[in-house]
Design a protein around this motif. Structure first.
Motif, short mmCIF file in Angstrom:
data_model
loop_
_atom_site.label_atom_id
_atom_site.label_comp_id
_atom_site.label_asym_id
_atom_site.label_seq_id
_atom_site.Cartn_x
_atom_site.Cartn_y
_atom_site.Cartn_z
N ILE A 1 0.84 -1.20 0.00
CA ILE A 1 0.00 0.00 0.00
C ILE A 1 0.88 1.25 0.00
O ILE A 1 0.66 2.18 -0.77
CB ILE A 1 -0.97 -0.01 1.21
N GLU B 1 0.82 3.96 -3.00
CA GLU B 1 0.26 5.29 -2.69
C GLU B 1 1.31 6.39 -2.67
O GLU B 1 1.02 7.52 -2.28
CB GLU B 1 -0.48 5.23 -1.34
N HIS C 1 -3.27 5.32 3.29
CA HIS C 1 -3.84 4.26 4.13
C HIS C 1 -2.78 3.43 4.83
O HIS C 1 -2.87 2.21 4.89
CB HIS C 1 -4.79 3.40 3.28
N ASP D 1 -8.32 -1.57 5.97
CA ASP D 1 -7.90 -1.15 4.62
C ASP D 1 -6.77 -2.01 4.06
O ASP D 1 -6.18 -1.62 3.03
CB ASP D 1 -7.43 0.32 4.66
N ARG E 1 -6.47 -2.59 0.26
CA ARG E 1 -6.37 -1.46 -0.69
C ARG E 1 -5.51 -1.77 -1.91
O ARG E 1 -5.82 -1.37 -3.02
CB ARG E 1 -5.77 -0.25 0.04
N TRP E 2 -4.39 -2.46 -1.67
CA TRP E 2 -3.46 -2.73 -2.79
C TRP E 2 -4.14 -3.60 -3.85
O TRP E 2 -3.88 -3.44 -5.04
CB TRP E 2 -2.16 -3.37 -2.29
N GLU F 1 -7.38 -3.56 -4.50
CA GLU F 1 -8.30 -2.66 -5.21
C GLU F 1 -7.53 -1.84 -6.26
O GLU F 1 -8.01 -1.67 -7.38
CB GLU F 1 -9.02 -1.72 -4.23
N TYR F 2 -6.33 -1.39 -5.91
CA TYR F 2 -5.53 -0.63 -6.89
C TYR F 2 -5.16 -1.50 -8.09
O TYR F 2 -5.09 -1.03 -9.22
CB TYR F 2 -4.25 -0.08 -6.25
N HIS G 1 -12.25 -2.76 -1.72
CA HIS G 1 -11.27 -3.12 -0.69
C HIS G 1 -11.88 -3.53 0.64
O HIS G 1 -11.22 -4.18 1.45
CB HIS G 1 -10.24 -2.00 -0.49
N SER H 1 -10.29 -6.69 2.17
CA SER H 1 -9.64 -6.56 3.48
C SER H 1 -10.18 -7.62 4.45
O SER H 1 -9.41 -8.22 5.20
CB SER H 1 -9.87 -5.16 4.06
#
Ligand SMILES: [Fe+2]
Ligand SMILES: [Fe+2]
Length: 160
Positions: A20, A24, A32, A69, A72-73, A75-76, A82, A86
Motif C-alpha cells: 500500500i 500510494e 492508508h 484497509d 487497498r493494494w 483494489e488498486y 477493498h 480486506s
C-alpha cells in the motif's frame, strides 16, 4: 504480547502495508498506512466509550481498525472493493493471532461495513469504523479538497 501487537508483527500484515505504501507514493488524497489505522482505532474506541457501548473488546476494535484497509493494494490492482478484500485477507491473520471465532466474525463484519454509513443497519463496530474513518482525516487543511469525492463542508466540523 497482545494479539493486536502480534498482528502488527505478522509478516503478511507487514507485506500488505508495504504494498500500500508503495502504491500510494504519488497519491494526493488520504493515504492508508499504519498511521491511518492507528487513528481509526483510537477514534473508533473513543466513540464506543463515549456511547458507553463496552460490549466490544478493545482488542477487536483495534484489530478491525488496523485491518480495515489492508486490501487497498488489491483494489488498486484489480478494482475489487477493498472492504471485501480486506475482510478476506484479515481472516487468516486473525486466526494466526488466536482471535476467537466469535470475535473474528464481529471484526470481519465491521471491516466489510466500514464504507457504509449510518441508517443502513450497521453493526456497532461497522458504525464506529465508518465514522472514525471520516473523522481520522484532516479535510480542513487538505490541498485536494476540491477534487475529493468524499469531501463536503461538514467534514470541516471537528465536533458533532
Ligand atoms: Fe477503506
Ligand atoms: Fe480507512
Amino acid at each position: 504480547m497482545t494479539r493486536v501487537n502480534q498482528l502488527l508483527e505478522h509478516e503478511d500484515y507487514i507485506s500488505y502495508m508495504d504494498k500500500i505504501d508503495k502504491l500510494e507514493k504519488e497519491r494526493r488524497f488520504c493515504k492508508h498506512g499504519f498511521e491511518h489505522g492507528l487513528n481509526v482505532a483510537r477514534i473508533a474506541y473513543a466513540y464506543l466509550l463515549e456511547k458507553r457501548e463496552l460490549l466490544l473488546r478493545k482488542e477487536s476494535v483495534y484489530a478491525a481498525a488496523f485491518l480495515h484497509d489492508i486490501g487497498r493494494w488489491v483494489e488498486y490492482e484489480t478494482g475489487e472493493d477493498h472492504a471485501e478484500v480486506s475482510a478476506r485477507l484479515a481472516l487468516p491473520l486473525l486466526e494466526a493471532c488466536q482471535f476467537s471465532s466469535e470475535d473474528i466474525q464481529i471484526i470481519l463484519t465491521g471491516i466489510r461495513e466500514h464504507r457504509r454509513h449510518n441508517g443502513d443497519n450497521l453493526t456497532l463496530l461497522g458504525e464506529a469504523l465508518a465514522l472514525a474513518d471520516d473523522w481520522a482525516r484532516d479535510c480542513r487543511h487538505c490541498s485536494v479538497q476540491a477534487l475529493c469525492y468524499k469531501y463536503n463542508q461538514a467534514m470541516n466540523q471537528v465536533m458533532y
